[in-house]
Design an enzyme around this catalytic site. Structure first.
Site, PDB file in Angstrom:
ATOM      1  N   GLY A   9      18.716  15.391  15.081  1.00  0.00           N
ATOM      2  CA  GLY A   9      18.167  14.455  15.993  1.00  0.00           C
ATOM      3  C   GLY A   9      17.259  13.306  15.382  1.00  0.00           C
ATOM      4  N   ASP A  30      21.949  22.537  15.667  1.00  0.00           N
ATOM      5  CA  ASP A  30      21.928  21.426  16.687  1.00  0.00           C
ATOM      6  C   ASP A  30      23.240  21.452  17.483  1.00  0.00           C
ATOM      7  OD1 ASP A  30      20.176  18.367  16.710  1.00  0.00           O
ATOM      8  OD2 ASP A  30      21.521  18.866  18.238  1.00  0.00           O
ATOM      9  N   LYS A  83      13.624  15.459  25.485  1.00  0.00           N
ATOM     10  CA  LYS A  83      12.386  14.891  25.602  1.00  0.00           C
ATOM     11  C   LYS A  83      12.320  13.657  26.360  1.00  0.00           C
ATOM     12  CE  LYS A  83      13.934  11.504  21.948  1.00  0.00           C
ATOM     13  NZ  LYS A  83      13.722  10.867  20.776  1.00  0.00           N
ATOM     14  N   SER A 123       3.338  17.249  21.073  1.00  0.00           N
ATOM     15  CA  SER A 123       3.264  15.878  21.255  1.00  0.00           C
ATOM     16  C   SER A 123       1.943  15.645  21.699  1.00  0.00           C
ATOM     17  CB  SER A 123       4.201  15.725  22.454  1.00  0.00           C
ATOM     18  OG  SER A 123       4.020  14.360  23.252  1.00  0.00           O
ATOM     19  N   TYR A 147       7.982  17.754  31.009  1.00  0.00           N
ATOM     20  CA  TYR A 147       8.094  17.594  29.490  1.00  0.00           C
ATOM     21  C   TYR A 147       6.885  17.853  28.516  1.00  0.00           C
ATOM     22  CZ  TYR A 147       8.235  15.652  24.736  1.00  0.00           C
ATOM     23  OH  TYR A 147       8.152  15.376  23.583  1.00  0.00           O
ATOM     24  N   LYS A 151       5.355  21.343  26.417  1.00  0.00           N
ATOM     25  CA  LYS A 151       4.835  21.116  24.832  1.00  0.00           C
ATOM     26  C   LYS A 151       3.727  21.865  24.985  1.00  0.00           C
ATOM     27  CE  LYS A 151       8.038  19.192  23.118  1.00  0.00           C
ATOM     28  NZ  LYS A 151       8.802  19.693  21.931  1.00  0.00           N
ATOM     29  N   PHE A 176       2.168  11.325  17.684  1.00  0.00           N
ATOM     30  CA  PHE A 176       1.812  10.071  18.588  1.00  0.00           C
ATOM     31  C   PHE A 176       3.332   9.506  18.920  1.00  0.00           C
ATOM     32  CE2 PHE A 176      -2.382  10.314  20.016  1.00  0.00           C
ATOM     33  CZ  PHE A 176      -2.805  11.376  19.463  1.00  0.00           C
ATOM     34  N   LEU A 198       9.565   1.791  23.942  1.00  0.00           N
ATOM     35  CA  LEU A 198       9.478   0.525  23.612  1.00  0.00           C
ATOM     36  C   LEU A 198      10.281   0.015  22.353  1.00  0.00           C
ATOM     37  CD1 LEU A 198       8.079  -2.163  24.440  1.00  0.00           C
ATOM     38  CD2 LEU A 198       6.313  -1.298  22.526  1.00  0.00           C
ATOM     39  N   ARG A 290       4.565   0.934  34.938  1.00  0.00           N
ATOM     40  CA  ARG A 290       5.435   1.965  35.143  1.00  0.00           C
ATOM     41  C   ARG A 290       4.730   3.157  35.491  1.00  0.00           C
ATOM     42  NH1 ARG A 290       8.487   3.934  29.513  1.00  0.00           N
ATOM     43  NH2 ARG A 290       6.251   4.336  28.994  1.00  0.00           N
ATOM     44  N   PRO A 291       5.190   3.823  36.562  1.00  0.00           N
ATOM     45  CA  PRO A 291       4.185   5.190  37.217  1.00  0.00           C
ATOM     46  C   PRO A 291       4.100   5.962  35.978  1.00  0.00           C
ATOM     47  CG  PRO A 291       6.181   4.536  38.716  1.00  0.00           C
ATOM     48  CD  PRO A 291       6.372   3.504  37.269  1.00  0.00           C
TER      49      PRO A 291
HETATM   50  P1  NAD Z   1      15.924  14.054  19.578  1.00  0.00           P
HETATM   51  O1  NAD Z   1      16.363  14.121  21.009  1.00  0.00           O
HETATM   52  O2  NAD Z   1      16.374  12.970  18.688  1.00  0.00           O
HETATM   53  O3  NAD Z   1      16.232  15.375  18.836  1.00  0.00           O
HETATM   54  C1  NAD Z   1      16.297  16.689  19.252  1.00  0.00           C
HETATM   55  C2  NAD Z   1      17.377  17.156  18.782  1.00  0.00           C
HETATM   56  O4  NAD Z   1      17.574  18.440  19.616  1.00  0.00           O
HETATM   57  C3  NAD Z   1      18.649  16.495  19.288  1.00  0.00           C
HETATM   58  O5  NAD Z   1      19.608  16.491  18.113  1.00  0.00           O
HETATM   59  C4  NAD Z   1      19.236  17.556  20.244  1.00  0.00           C
HETATM   60  O6  NAD Z   1      20.892  17.395  20.272  1.00  0.00           O
HETATM   61  C5  NAD Z   1      18.896  18.785  19.876  1.00  0.00           C
HETATM   62  N1  NAD Z   1      18.442  19.808  20.955  1.00  0.00           N
HETATM   63  C6  NAD Z   1      18.199  19.768  22.214  1.00  0.00           C
HETATM   64  N2  NAD Z   1      18.396  20.935  22.810  1.00  0.00           N
HETATM   65  C7  NAD Z   1      19.070  21.809  22.164  1.00  0.00           C
HETATM   66  C8  NAD Z   1      19.225  23.144  22.030  1.00  0.00           C
HETATM   67  N3  NAD Z   1      19.017  23.874  23.133  1.00  0.00           N
HETATM   68  N4  NAD Z   1      19.958  23.557  20.944  1.00  0.00           N
HETATM   69  C9  NAD Z   1      20.061  22.836  19.872  1.00  0.00           C
HETATM   70  N5  NAD Z   1      19.822  21.803  19.864  1.00  0.00           N
HETATM   71  C10 NAD Z   1      19.284  21.050  20.654  1.00  0.00           C
HETATM   72  O7  NAD Z   1      14.556  13.997  19.661  1.00  0.00           O
HETATM   73  P2  NAD Z   1      13.224  13.453  18.448  1.00  0.00           P
HETATM   74  O8  NAD Z   1      12.499  12.234  18.927  1.00  0.00           O
HETATM   75  O9  NAD Z   1      14.080  13.744  17.165  1.00  0.00           O
HETATM   76  O10 NAD Z   1      12.363  14.888  18.754  1.00  0.00           O
HETATM   77  C11 NAD Z   1      12.286  16.035  18.287  1.00  0.00           C
HETATM   78  C12 NAD Z   1      11.108  16.956  18.763  1.00  0.00           C
HETATM   79  O11 NAD Z   1       9.901  16.231  18.725  1.00  0.00           O
HETATM   80  C13 NAD Z   1      11.111  17.133  20.079  1.00  0.00           C
HETATM   81  O12 NAD Z   1      10.756  18.627  20.098  1.00  0.00           O
HETATM   82  C14 NAD Z   1      10.448  16.340  20.873  1.00  0.00           C
HETATM   83  O13 NAD Z   1       9.866  16.945  22.015  1.00  0.00           O
HETATM   84  C15 NAD Z   1       9.369  16.245  19.873  1.00  0.00           C
HETATM   85  N6  NAD Z   1       8.454  14.969  20.006  1.00  0.00           N
HETATM   86  C16 NAD Z   1       9.023  13.585  19.977  1.00  0.00           C
HETATM   87  C17 NAD Z   1       8.284  12.349  20.173  1.00  0.00           C
HETATM   88  C18 NAD Z   1       9.117  11.240  20.218  1.00  0.00           C
HETATM   89  O14 NAD Z   1       8.397  10.275  20.560  1.00  0.00           O
HETATM   90  N7  NAD Z   1      10.213  11.065  19.665  1.00  0.00           N
HETATM   91  C19 NAD Z   1       6.886  12.713  20.231  1.00  0.00           C
HETATM   92  C20 NAD Z   1       6.380  13.826  20.457  1.00  0.00           C
HETATM   93  C21 NAD Z   1       6.998  15.174  20.451  1.00  0.00           C
HETATM   94  N1  UDP Z   2       6.703  -0.378  27.516  1.00  0.00           N
HETATM   95  C1  UDP Z   2       6.928  -1.552  27.971  1.00  0.00           C
HETATM   96  N2  UDP Z   2       8.304  -1.706  28.260  1.00  0.00           N
HETATM   97  C2  UDP Z   2       9.132  -0.872  28.216  1.00  0.00           C
HETATM   98  C3  UDP Z   2       9.062   0.423  27.726  1.00  0.00           C
HETATM   99  C4  UDP Z   2       7.575   0.665  27.316  1.00  0.00           C
HETATM  100  O1  UDP Z   2       6.169  -2.411  28.242  1.00  0.00           O
HETATM  101  O2  UDP Z   2      10.576  -1.049  28.470  1.00  0.00           O
HETATM  102  C5  UDP Z   2       5.204  -0.085  27.249  1.00  0.00           C
HETATM  103  C6  UDP Z   2       4.693   1.111  27.895  1.00  0.00           C
HETATM  104  O3  UDP Z   2       4.204   0.796  29.008  1.00  0.00           O
HETATM  105  C7  UDP Z   2       3.590   1.594  26.804  1.00  0.00           C
HETATM  106  C8  UDP Z   2       4.286   1.384  25.481  1.00  0.00           C
HETATM  107  O4  UDP Z   2       5.247   0.413  25.844  1.00  0.00           O
HETATM  108  O5  UDP Z   2       2.566   1.027  27.142  1.00  0.00           O
HETATM  109  C9  UDP Z   2       4.939   2.476  24.786  1.00  0.00           C
HETATM  110  O6  UDP Z   2       5.941   3.059  25.801  1.00  0.00           O
HETATM  111  P1  UDP Z   2       6.781   4.391  25.433  1.00  0.00           P
HETATM  112  O7  UDP Z   2       7.548   4.517  26.695  1.00  0.00           O
HETATM  113  O8  UDP Z   2       7.494   3.869  23.980  1.00  0.00           O
HETATM  114  O9  UDP Z   2       5.968   5.323  24.881  1.00  0.00           O
HETATM  115  P2  UDP Z   2       4.590   6.354  25.886  1.00  0.00           P
HETATM  116  O10 UDP Z   2       4.359   5.438  26.915  1.00  0.00           O
HETATM  117  O11 UDP Z   2       5.649   7.370  26.139  1.00  0.00           O
HETATM  118  O12 UDP Z   2       3.786   6.933  24.621  1.00  0.00           O
END
Ligand code: NAD
Ligand code: UDP
Length: 336
Positions: A9, A30, A83, A123, A147, A151, A176, A198, A290-291
């Site tokens: 991922g 994965d 996610k 998260s 979601y 977490k 973040f 975004l 956005r809601p």
């Molecule tokens: P991502 O979707 O790119 O990566 C997650 C990976 O997990 C994917 O490759 C998916 O195929 C794999 N996966 C999901 N369910 C699975 C399962 N049951 N078995 C095996 N593989 C599985 O997401 P990411 O952005 O890399 O996020 C990684 C982690 O960080 C997640 O736990 C996510 O909730 C957390 N997180 C992400 C963000 C963000 O904004 N990207 C923010 C906070 C927390």
């Molecule tokens: N946002 C926006 N247009 C989009 C997507 C996101 O204006 O098409 C804004 C959203 O309202 C927030 C910021 O960008 O203020 C980050 O949004 P994102 O979904 O990336 O992260 P999260 O809100 O989950 O922290």
């Protein structure tokens, strides 16, 4: 050997590379539900190493048991989860089944195999709509969607496990908003379907894959009226995981830390930084809020610096430049 779940991922792939560069041995798992096998070839090219990987689901005990039999796994960094916030409200059972079911299965098999070192992808959404920013780790925890609940529940399960057996060592990492990509442009974020976040949307508009960016409101109580978040370069975030697993291996007590920069940027700040990098205007249209969105939050990352010796160092400009390199070199993501 470190086991990375969700290894191909977005954050997993960048962390895998940083772990290899730091000299760690890694095995990844994965099921590709939200990633591509092409990542593996790219990581081999970047690291110059042959990767240990198994395609499988963390909810499947047989797969995990075989993995623990084959490798002497000393610690686990658990990224595998679904996610998408909106999807989690539409399909809560899917999210609880995958994110909580997968976690419990993994913890059971770790316990059976005497492996109790764990890094958990939590998260900032566990804070919900924080009362004030910068947000500290002891702020109220009140996630606003299924979601975010997965977490917080994941954290709770791990805290109960630690209370039952003090040999468990857990790093609870509250991320973040990760954006950007590796500076090579070879790995980056490649969400399946239409992105919700975004940065990938701004990239797509800049690349001409979409006509314009919808800005969700410009009447928020923020300096320019658009939403403010703490964007963090994914490579900085990946390095936070290297520090966290090394901290856990050193036998120090469990810790809960924010991984952010401590700086809030608005939607318009991100759009302008992208425009600077791309050298052309990005078409935007202001629409309704956005809601479920919140106006503003950013991290207090000082505890991570004090305990892990980790600090995010890459600027917003660099996040956008690296994100744009990934987008322009891979117009259709890993399908390019
Ligand atoms: P991502 O979707 O790119 O990566 C997650 C990976 O997990 C994917 O490759 C998916 O195929 C794999 N996966 C999901 N369910 C699975 C399962 N049951 N078995 C095996 N593989 C599985 O997401 P990411 O952005 O890399 O996020 C990684 C982690 O960080 C997640 O736990 C996510 O909730 C957390 N997180 C992400 C963000 C963000 O904004 N990207 C923010 C906070 C927390
Ligand atoms: N946002 C926006 N247009 C989009 C997507 C996101 O204006 O098409 C804004 C959203 O309202 C927030 C910021 O960008 O203020 C980050 O949004 P994102 O979904 O990336 O992260 P999260 O809100 O989950 O922290």
């Amino acid at each position: 050997m470190i086991l990375l779940t969700g290894a191909t991922g977005y954050i997993g792939s960048h962390t895998w590379l940083e772990l290899l560069l730091a000299g760690h041995q890694v095995v990844g798992i994965d099921n590709f539900v939200n990633s591509s096998p092409v990542v593996l070839k790219r990581l081999e090219a970047l690291s110059g190493k042959k990767l240990n990987f198994i395609q499988g689901d963390v909810c499947d005990p047989i797969v995990l048991e075989a993995l623990f039999k084959k490798h002497a796994i000393k610690g686990v960094i658990h990224f595998a989860a679904l996610k998408a916030v909106g999807e989690s409200s539409a399909k809560p059972i899917l999210y609880y089944e995958n994110n909580i079911g997968g976690l419990i299965n993994l913890l059971q098999i770790m316990q059976e195999n005497d492996c109790r070192n764990f890094v958990f992808s939590s998260s900032a959404c566990v804070y919900g709509d924080p009362e004030k920013s910068p947000v500290k780790e002891d702020s109220d925890l009140k996630p606003e969607n299924p979601y975010g609940q997965t977490k917080l529940m994941g954290e709770q399960i791990l805290r109960d496990l630690e209370a039952s057996d003090p040999r468990w060592r857990v790093a609870y990492l509250r991320y973040f908003n990760p954006i950007g990509a590796h500076e090579s442009g070879l790995i980056g974020e490649d969400p399946m379907g239409v992105p919700n976040n975004l940065a990938p949307l701004v990239s797509r508009v800049a690349a001409g894959r979409m006509d314009e960016l919808n800005i969700y409101g410009d009447d928020w109580d923020t300096p320019d009226g658009t939403g403010v978040r703490d964007y963090i370069h994914v490579v900085d975030l990946a390095n936070g995981h290297v520090k966290a697993i090394e901290y856990i291996f050193s036998g120090k007590p469990s810790l809960t830390v924010n991984l952010g920069t401590g700086v809030g940027y608005s939607v318009m700040d991100v759009v302008r930084a992208y425009e600077d990098v791309v050298g052309q205007p990005i078409r935007c249209k202001v629409i309704d809020r956005r809601p479920g969105d919140v106006a503003l939050y950013f991290a207090d990352p000082s505890r991570a610096e004090a305990l892990l010796g980790w600090k995010a160092v890459r600027s917003l400009k660099q996040m956008c430049a690296d994100g744009w390199r990934w987008q322009s070199q891979n117009p259709l993501g890993y399908k390019s």
